[in-house]
Design a protein around this motif. Structure first.
Motif, short mmCIF file in Angstrom:
data_model
loop_
_atom_site.label_atom_id
_atom_site.label_comp_id
_atom_site.label_asym_id
_atom_site.label_seq_id
_atom_site.Cartn_x
_atom_site.Cartn_y
_atom_site.Cartn_z
N ASP A 312 0.64 -1.44 0.13
CA ASP A 312 0.32 -0.79 0.14
C ASP A 312 1.08 1.31 -0.01
O ASP A 312 0.23 2.39 -0.11
CB ASP A 312 -0.83 -0.01 1.30
CG ASP A 312 -2.10 1.04 1.16
OD1 ASP A 312 -2.62 1.51 0.52
OD2 ASP A 312 -1.95 1.78 1.90
N ASP A 353 -9.28 4.98 -2.46
CA ASP A 353 -9.25 3.85 -2.73
C ASP A 353 -8.39 3.44 -3.50
O ASP A 353 -8.35 1.61 -3.43
CB ASP A 353 -11.27 2.89 -3.41
CG ASP A 353 -11.64 3.82 -2.41
OD1 ASP A 353 -12.00 3.98 -1.50
OD2 ASP A 353 -13.15 4.26 -2.70
N LYS A 354 -8.04 3.90 -4.58
CA LYS A 354 -6.91 3.27 -5.31
C LYS A 354 -5.88 4.14 -5.38
O LYS A 354 -6.27 5.64 -5.33
CB LYS A 354 -7.66 2.39 -7.21
CG LYS A 354 -8.08 3.95 -7.49
CD LYS A 354 -9.24 3.69 -9.03
CE LYS A 354 -10.17 4.66 -9.85
NZ LYS A 354 -10.12 4.63 -11.16
#
Length: 425
Positions: A312, A353-354
């Protein structure tokens, strides 16, 4: 504030400034102009009284929502390359790591017209107050006597002194400061200063910026304050590729009049009447893109804290694109006044979210063919004619039915009366 060998010229220019142009002087620069702190219209005494309320630039942010998933920037290091950061302000005492501080001012700083030189001092002192304000916007700790707090109040400030009240900093000393910030492990670098004149491609300063970006450091820089007369020019290092260039916005989310505009501007952030920490304690307000840049640097620190591990982990490019993509804007894409829009801290931290590499203009963009324009009809259209004739038919039918019904009733009455007459005779 700008640094130059022409110190006398710079001070004469300061004397000519009016209150209307006070904000223009508040960005530290490396050539031709003195610091904002020397301008009596924006200067306050140190220490100052604490600001009791919540400043307007923080009122527009839901801080609890902003900090919900970020731990307030804990573990992130932000290098403030400026005039030093005074740790005697209680909100900065625990925010600054003095062990990492460095001083890149020359051992013999410039003198003003009176022959006085600003004491070189330590990186944890600030005779001007500019760097202390910048650091507070990023990482000031909460305090019981004020509503002011940094956007990333658990981030750590690396204090790097590179300029002073007489403009002793140079492009070369700024380049050395950037290289040191990378060496010291900075995740974000804030540069609230610029050069007044264009630099050659592949200059020492640009090469230092490239090294920082290659090391995956987010570099945030103020766009400059020469916008009052509609002046458009590139400023450095803000206009270098990869640097997040920040203009100033006002309470209406519009470009502040002094804020430099140009195609290199990436986003805007509050830069008018900005309250922050000052040396020795307390708070003062100031204007300028110098104080818009750390607002964005604080958001960058929060994003780095949230997306900093394993698969992440976001690159500096992802963080810059996220800030640009989630900014509030009134046009579908980028413009030369506020870039991609006014930074929205909460949106940047929640609409994530992305990861993205580049911002995309989505609102109002046409994706299909334009509709065929309707034919101009000056007279009665076929539909209108059919509707008119249909109305006539309906009305005529209704009238005919009424006539037939009326005639039938008359005939029936006539037969009834005739029959009655026959029976009586």
């Amino acid at each position: 504030m700008r640094a130059t060998t022409k110190g006398a010229t710079a001070l004469r220019r300061l004397a000519a400034l009016t209150a209307a142009t006070a904000a223009v002087a508040s960005t530290l620069t490396l050539t031709t102009a003195p610091p904002a702190a020397a301008d009596p219209s924006t200067q306050c005494s140190f220490p100052a009284k604490p600001y009791k309320g919540r400043p307007w630039a923080l009122q527009r942010v839901l801080l609890n929502e902003l900090w919900r998933e970020t731990d307030q920037g804990a573990g992130v290091r932000v290098a403030v390359i400026d005039t030093g950061v005074d740790v005697r302000n209680e909100q900065l005492t625990d925010a600054v790591d003095p062990r990492l501080g460095r001083n890149f001012l020359p051992k013999k700083p410039k003198k003003d017209e009176t022959g006085q030189a600003t004491p070189r001092g330590k990186p944890t002192t600030d005779e001007v107050g500019h760097g202390t304000k910048v650091a507070g916007i990023i990482a000031a700790r909460p305090a019981p006597d004020t509503g002011f707090v940094g956007l990333a109040p658990k981030a750590t400030i690396i204090p790097i002194k590179q300029n002073d009240a007489n403009g002793s900093g140079t492009a070369e000393s700024l380049a050395r400061s950037i290289d040191y910030a990378v060496e010291a492990g900075a995740d974000v670098i804030n540069i609230s200063q610029d050069t007044a004149e264009a630099l050659q491609p592949d200059s020492t300063l640009q090469l230092a910026v490239r090294r920082a970006l290659d090391a995956d450091v987010v570099v945030v820089a103020s766009a400059g304050n020469d916008g009052l007369g509609g002046n458009v020019k590139k400023t450095y290092p803000a206009s270098y590729p990869g640097v997040l260039a920040v203009a100033s916005s006002d309470r209406n989310n519009e470009r502040a009049p002094f804020s430099q505009s140009g195609d290199f501007v990436d986003v805007a952030a509050p830069g008018v009447d900005i309250v922050s920490t000052v040396p020795h304690g307390g708070h003062c307000s100031d204007n300028g893109t110098s104080f818009s840049a750390p607002y964005v640097a604080g958001v960058a620190a929060l994003l780095r804290a949230k997306h900093n591990e394993g698969a992440d982990r976001w690159s500096q490019q992802n963080i810059v694109a996220q800030i640009e993509q989630t900014a509030e804007r009134s046009v579908p894409g980028h413009d030369r006044l506020v870039g991609w829009g006014v930074v929205d801290p909460v949106a940047a931290l929640t609409d994530d979210d992305k990861r993205i590499d580049h911002p995309v203009a989505e609102e109002g963009i046409e994706t299909g063919k334009k509709p065929t324009p309707a034919k101009l009809q000056l007279g009665e259209t076929e539909q209108e004619r059919n509707e008119r004739l249909g109305t006539y038919v309906l009305l005529g039918g209704a009238i005919l039915v009424a006539i037939v019904a009326g005639t039938s009733m008359i005939h029936r009455d006539w037969r009834r009366r005739r029959g009655a007459g026959v029976g009586g005779g």
